[in-house]
Design a protein around this motif. Structure first.
Motif, PDB file in Angstrom:
ATOM      1  N   TYR A  44       0.875  -1.359   0.062  1.00 40.32           N
ATOM      2  CA  TYR A  44      -0.025   0.007  -0.066  1.00 40.32           C
ATOM      3  C   TYR A  44       0.777   1.168  -0.002  1.00 40.32           C
ATOM      4  CZ  TYR A  44      -4.114  -2.922   1.263  1.00 40.32           C
ATOM      5  OH  TYR A  44      -4.982  -3.847   1.115  1.00 40.32           O
ATOM      6  N   VAL A  45       0.445   2.085  -0.747  1.00 35.76           N
ATOM      7  CA  VAL A  45       1.121   3.622  -0.778  1.00 35.76           C
ATOM      8  C   VAL A  45      -0.146   4.700  -0.763  1.00 35.76           C
ATOM      9  CG1 VAL A  45       2.716   5.208  -1.930  1.00 35.76           C
ATOM     10  CG2 VAL A  45       2.918   2.736  -2.285  1.00 35.76           C
ATOM     11  N   GLY A  46       0.152   5.481   0.202  1.00 32.19           N
ATOM     12  CA  GLY A  46      -0.677   6.627   0.385  1.00 32.19           C
ATOM     13  C   GLY A  46      -0.455   7.528  -0.676  1.00 32.19           C
ATOM     14  N   ILE A  47      -1.646   8.199  -1.195  1.00 35.07           N
ATOM     15  CA  ILE A  47      -1.633   9.446  -1.931  1.00 35.07           C
ATOM     16  C   ILE A  47      -1.627  10.696  -1.131  1.00 35.07           C
ATOM     17  CG2 ILE A  47      -2.559  11.011  -3.818  1.00 35.07           C
ATOM     18  CD1 ILE A  47      -3.763   8.189  -4.870  1.00 35.07           C
ATOM     19  N   CYS A  48      -0.509  11.570  -0.804  1.00 35.93           N
ATOM     20  CA  CYS A  48      -0.512  12.425  -0.063  1.00 35.93           C
ATOM     21  C   CYS A  48      -0.921  13.637  -0.680  1.00 35.93           C
ATOM     22  CB  CYS A  48       1.113  12.582   0.400  1.00 35.93           C
ATOM     23  SG  CYS A  48       1.289  14.151   1.373  1.00 35.93           S
ATOM     24  N   LEU A  85      -0.395   4.281   6.408  1.00 39.67           N
ATOM     25  CA  LEU A  85      -0.979   5.518   7.128  1.00 39.67           C
ATOM     26  C   LEU A  85      -0.003   5.905   8.237  1.00 39.67           C
ATOM     27  CD1 LEU A  85      -4.542   4.843   6.819  1.00 39.67           C
ATOM     28  CD2 LEU A  85      -3.090   6.120   5.307  1.00 39.67           C
ATOM     29  N   ILE A  86       1.092   5.206   8.506  1.00 40.98           N
ATOM     30  CA  ILE A  86       1.747   5.566   9.772  1.00 40.98           C
ATOM     31  C   ILE A  86       2.398   6.788   9.403  1.00 40.98           C
ATOM     32  CG2 ILE A  86       3.694   4.826  11.346  1.00 40.98           C
ATOM     33  CD1 ILE A  86       1.299   3.334  12.142  1.00 40.98           C
ATOM     34  N   GLU A  87       3.141   6.989   8.362  1.00 44.84           N
ATOM     35  CA  GLU A  87       3.610   8.288   7.912  1.00 44.84           C
ATOM     36  C   GLU A  87       2.766   9.627   8.262  1.00 44.84           C
ATOM     37  OE1 GLU A  87       5.616  11.332   5.939  1.00 44.84           O
ATOM     38  OE2 GLU A  87       3.552  10.873   5.610  1.00 44.84           O
ATOM     39  N   PRO A  88       1.531   9.599   7.745  1.00 46.48           N
ATOM     40  CA  PRO A  88       0.858  10.979   8.061  1.00 46.48           C
ATOM     41  C   PRO A  88       0.558  10.943   9.753  1.00 46.48           C
ATOM     42  CG  PRO A  88      -0.406   9.306   6.771  1.00 46.48           C
ATOM     43  CD  PRO A  88       1.063   8.986   6.667  1.00 46.48           C
ATOM     44  N   LEU A  89       0.294   9.822  10.229  1.00 45.14           N
ATOM     45  CA  LEU A  89       0.198   9.817  11.514  1.00 45.14           C
ATOM     46  C   LEU A  89       1.368  10.189  12.541  1.00 45.14           C
ATOM     47  CD1 LEU A  89      -1.957   9.087  14.165  1.00 45.14           C
ATOM     48  CD2 LEU A  89      -0.708   6.866  13.898  1.00 45.14           C
ATOM     49  N   ALA A  90       2.449   9.760  11.936  1.00 45.78           N
ATOM     50  CA  ALA A  90       3.603  10.585  12.505  1.00 45.78           C
ATOM     51  C   ALA A  90       3.478  12.004  12.554  1.00 45.78           C
ATOM     52  CB  ALA A  90       4.921   9.805  11.968  1.00 45.78           C
ATOM     53  N   ILE A  91       3.213  12.616  11.736  1.00 42.28           N
ATOM     54  CA  ILE A  91       3.141  14.154  11.693  1.00 42.28           C
ATOM     55  C   ILE A  91       2.161  14.466  12.733  1.00 42.28           C
ATOM     56  CG2 ILE A  91       2.440  16.233  10.225  1.00 42.28           C
ATOM     57  CD1 ILE A  91       3.394  14.761   7.732  1.00 42.28           C
ATOM     58  N   GLY A  92       0.949  13.788  12.911  1.00 39.34           N
ATOM     59  CA  GLY A  92       0.141  14.208  13.888  1.00 39.34           C
ATOM     60  C   GLY A  92       0.615  14.142  15.487  1.00 39.34           C
ATOM     61  N   PHE A  93       1.445  13.034  15.807  1.00 39.17           N
ATOM     62  CA  PHE A  93       1.924  12.854  16.810  1.00 39.17           C
ATOM     63  C   PHE A  93       3.122  13.993  17.204  1.00 39.17           C
ATOM     64  CE2 PHE A  93       0.010   8.391  17.345  1.00 39.17           C
ATOM     65  CZ  PHE A  93      -0.396   8.631  18.882  1.00 39.17           C
ATOM     66  N   ILE A 122      -9.651   3.768  -1.871  1.00 37.96           N
ATOM     67  CA  ILE A 122      -8.780   2.817  -2.232  1.00 37.96           C
ATOM     68  C   ILE A 122      -8.710   2.345  -3.466  1.00 37.96           C
ATOM     69  CG2 ILE A 122      -7.381   0.448  -1.538  1.00 37.96           C
ATOM     70  CD1 ILE A 122      -8.749   0.908   1.287  1.00 37.96           C
ATOM     71  N   CYS A 123      -7.638   2.329  -4.205  1.00 40.68           N
ATOM     72  CA  CYS A 123      -7.697   1.803  -5.626  1.00 40.68           C
ATOM     73  C   CYS A 123      -6.538   1.092  -6.114  1.00 40.68           C
ATOM     74  CB  CYS A 123      -7.386   3.345  -6.854  1.00 40.68           C
ATOM     75  SG  CYS A 123      -5.835   3.966  -6.719  1.00 40.68           S
ATOM     76  N   ASP A 124      -6.743   0.105  -6.837  1.00 44.94           N
ATOM     77  CA  ASP A 124      -5.692  -0.752  -7.529  1.00 44.94           C
ATOM     78  C   ASP A 124      -4.475   0.342  -8.210  1.00 44.94           C
ATOM     79  OD1 ASP A 124      -6.738  -3.158  -6.258  1.00 44.94           O
ATOM     80  OD2 ASP A 124      -7.852  -3.353  -8.206  1.00 44.94           O
ATOM     81  N   PHE A 125      -3.224  -0.431  -8.277  1.00 45.18           N
ATOM     82  CA  PHE A 125      -2.205   0.194  -8.731  1.00 45.18           C
ATOM     83  C   PHE A 125      -2.359   0.560 -10.411  1.00 45.18           C
ATOM     84  CE2 PHE A 125       2.582  -0.250  -9.517  1.00 45.18           C
ATOM     85  CZ  PHE A 125       2.672   1.074  -9.498  1.00 45.18           C
ATOM     86  N   ASP A 126      -3.378  -0.494 -10.926  1.00 45.25           N
ATOM     87  CA  ASP A 126      -3.224  -0.006 -12.617  1.00 45.25           C
ATOM     88  C   ASP A 126      -4.351   0.996 -12.577  1.00 45.25           C
ATOM     89  OD1 ASP A 126      -2.057  -2.378 -13.197  1.00 45.25           O
ATOM     90  OD2 ASP A 126      -3.677  -3.716 -13.380  1.00 45.25           O
ATOM     91  N   GLU A 127      -5.072   1.421 -11.664  1.00 47.23           N
ATOM     92  CA  GLU A 127      -6.037   2.607 -11.932  1.00 47.23           C
ATOM     93  C   GLU A 127      -5.477   4.006 -11.308  1.00 47.23           C
ATOM     94  OE1 GLU A 127      -8.729   0.977  -8.935  1.00 47.23           O
ATOM     95  OE2 GLU A 127     -10.189  -0.121 -10.390  1.00 47.23           O
ATOM     96  N   LEU A 128      -4.302   3.951 -10.931  1.00 48.22           N
ATOM     97  CA  LEU A 128      -3.455   5.071 -10.370  1.00 48.22           C
ATOM     98  C   LEU A 128      -3.661   6.228 -11.280  1.00 48.22           C
ATOM     99  CD1 LEU A 128      -1.896   6.588  -8.286  1.00 48.22           C
ATOM    100  CD2 LEU A 128       0.228   5.682  -8.950  1.00 48.22           C
ATOM    101  N   LYS A 134      -8.749  10.508   2.539  1.00 43.70           N
ATOM    102  CA  LYS A 134      -7.238   9.951   2.237  1.00 43.70           C
ATOM    103  C   LYS A 134      -7.588   8.820   1.259  1.00 43.70           C
ATOM    104  CE  LYS A 134      -3.129   9.143   2.912  1.00 43.70           C
ATOM    105  NZ  LYS A 134      -2.374  10.438   2.535  1.00 43.70           N
ATOM    106  N   ALA A 135      -6.901   9.138   0.301  1.00 42.31           N
ATOM    107  CA  ALA A 135      -6.882   7.853  -1.008  1.00 42.31           C
ATOM    108  C   ALA A 135      -5.464   7.062  -0.710  1.00 42.31           C
ATOM    109  CB  ALA A 135      -6.607   8.812  -2.200  1.00 42.31           C
ATOM    110  N   VAL A 136      -5.535   5.705  -0.937  1.00 38.56           N
ATOM    111  CA  VAL A 136      -4.495   4.816  -0.835  1.00 38.56           C
ATOM    112  C   VAL A 136      -4.558   3.856  -2.038  1.00 38.56           C
ATOM    113  CG1 VAL A 136      -3.526   3.010   0.564  1.00 38.56           C
ATOM    114  CG2 VAL A 136      -4.602   5.074   1.761  1.00 38.56           C
ATOM    115  N   VAL A 137      -3.295   3.633  -2.548  1.00 46.21           N
ATOM    116  CA  VAL A 137      -3.142   2.871  -3.637  1.00 46.21           C
ATOM    117  C   VAL A 137      -2.834   1.138  -3.190  1.00 46.21           C
ATOM    118  CG1 VAL A 137      -1.812   2.411  -5.905  1.00 46.21           C
ATOM    119  CG2 VAL A 137      -2.551   4.953  -4.871  1.00 46.21           C
ATOM    120  N   ARG A 138      -3.309   0.784  -3.608  1.00 46.03           N
ATOM    121  CA  ARG A 138      -3.127  -1.132  -3.324  1.00 46.03           C
ATOM    122  C   ARG A 138      -2.320  -1.526  -4.487  1.00 46.03           C
ATOM    123  NH1 ARG A 138      -7.836  -2.738  -4.070  1.00 46.03           N
ATOM    124  NH2 ARG A 138      -8.582  -2.713  -2.110  1.00 46.03           N
ATOM    125  N   ILE A 139      -1.046  -1.725  -4.164  1.00 46.84           N
ATOM    126  CA  ILE A 139       0.077  -2.066  -5.008  1.00 46.84           C
ATOM    127  C   ILE A 139      -0.142  -3.743  -5.320  1.00 46.84           C
ATOM    128  CG2 ILE A 139       2.380  -2.173  -5.578  1.00 46.84           C
ATOM    129  CD1 ILE A 139       1.664   0.484  -5.596  1.00 46.84           C
TER     130      ILE A 139
END
Length: 340
Positions: free
Chosen positions: A36-40, A149-157, A313-319, A335-340
């Motif tokens: 998974y990769v988030g779309i920031c 999603l830990i990366e954006p959560l880290a900003i919040g913390f 949530i979208c599949d990688f092909d749909e990015l 929050k959009a996330v890509v399923r790789i």
């Protein structure tokens, strides 16, 4: 040579898939099959305008930096991780020798190499080789979706920690986008007694309530300053000058305001005399430091319900189509996330 599928930005609002070599593993690295990769918001901004401040995209360029996956190979010097471990990746590699790194403030390293920050490619791709020290093992009850999603959560913390959040306080978060919501989640995890979220979009405010906000205010329908006052801590994530002015107005004397959101202008005007009269403390944050273990534990313990943050949530092909969809539906997608 083995190859992997990579989504490459080729111009403003243009993206195509390429086959690129799978990264060669260094001795202190692990090779991760991304899941998974988030779309920031920064990804969207680069995709839409080609730059953020002084950072200018020169295509071809790979976006994406919020990621998690499963280790498929480990470098010869890596002892604390193994093939099959699921990990969240902290995306910034630092020099380790400058004064900021030596003093523990590595997020301020002037030579940081950060995924998807020009000219460094990001991770909208199938595999990445990354420093093992920046890969954090996920407990069995934390999914790789949550890991991304830990990366954006880290900003919040980082915002909550830096603001001195603690039990007994009332805090206000301005902005109910992704960063505003993770700031709210961090405040709740740190046992802040009451957390109020302010925004203008009903869907985002509804999401804030779903995730645990104690109260929400739509500033297009209510005068925030007339509704609340004597606030201990404000976290400003919207970047709006008016939000900062309102924060000054509602804060108690001696309170703290943490600035998180970038403004559309380098120069904003605020009621400084009022801030001085209240002896307010202003702090600003840039990314995070030493936060990933804390954020992962907060999710594993159930203090933070992170999965519900991802509402698209979208599949990688749909990015490529997904990037356009996120741009067109900014007001509806938290929050959009890509399923790789």
């Amino acid at each position: 040579m083995k190859t992997m599928k990579t989504a490459v930005m080729t111009g403003i609002r243009k993206m195509k898939f390429e086959n690129r070599p799978i990264p060669i593993l260094g001795s202190d690295e692990v090779l991760v099959k991304l899941e998974y990769v988030g779309i920031c918001g920064s990804d969207i901004h680069y995709y839409e305008s080609g730059k953020i401040g002084d950072f200018i995209v020169e295509p071809p360029f790979v976006l994406g930096h919020e990621c998690a996956g499963t280790i498929v190979e480990v470098g010869q010097n890596v002892k604390h991780l193994a093939k099959g471990d699921r990990v969240a990746l902290e995306p910034g590699k630092t020099c380790k020798i400058c004064k900021y790194c030596r003093e523990g403030d590595y997020h301020l390293c002037p030579d940081v190499i950060f995924f998807a920050t020009p000219p460094v490619d990001g991770v909208f791709q199938e595999y990445v080789a990354h420093e093992a020290a920046l890969c954090f093992k996920l407990p069995d009850n934390v999914s790789t979706l949550e890991g991304a999603l830990i990366e954006p959560l880290a900003i919040g913390f980082h915002a909550a920690n830096y603001g001195g959040a603690e039990l007994g306080q009332t805090a206000v978060v301005f902005g109910a986008g992704c960063i505003g919501l993770v700031s709210m989640l961090a405040l709740k995890a740190k046992a802040v007694t009451k957390v109020i979220v302010v925004d203008s979009l009903k869907k985002r405010l509804d999401k804030a309530l779903e995730l645990g906000a104690d109260e929400v205010i739509n500033f297009t329908e209510a005068d925030v300053a007339a509704h609340i006052n004597d606030i201990d801590l404000c976290i400003e994530t919207s970047g709006a000058q008016s939000a900062t002015a309102t924060a000054i107005d509602i804060c108690a004397k001696g309170a703290t305001i943490v600035m998180v959101g970038y403004s559309s202008s380098d120069n904003i005007s605020i009621p400084m005399n009022a801030a001085i009269n209240k002896e307010l403390t202003f702090k600003s944050i840039f990314r995070y430091r030493h936060i990933y273990p804390m954020a992962i534990e907060a999710v594993a313990s159930g203090k933070v319900k992170l999965k519900a943050l991802a509402d698209y949530i979208c599949d990688f092909d749909e990015l490529p189509k997904a990037m356009e969809h996120v741009i067109e539906k900014k007001a509806d997608i938290v929050k959009a996330v890509v399923r790789i």
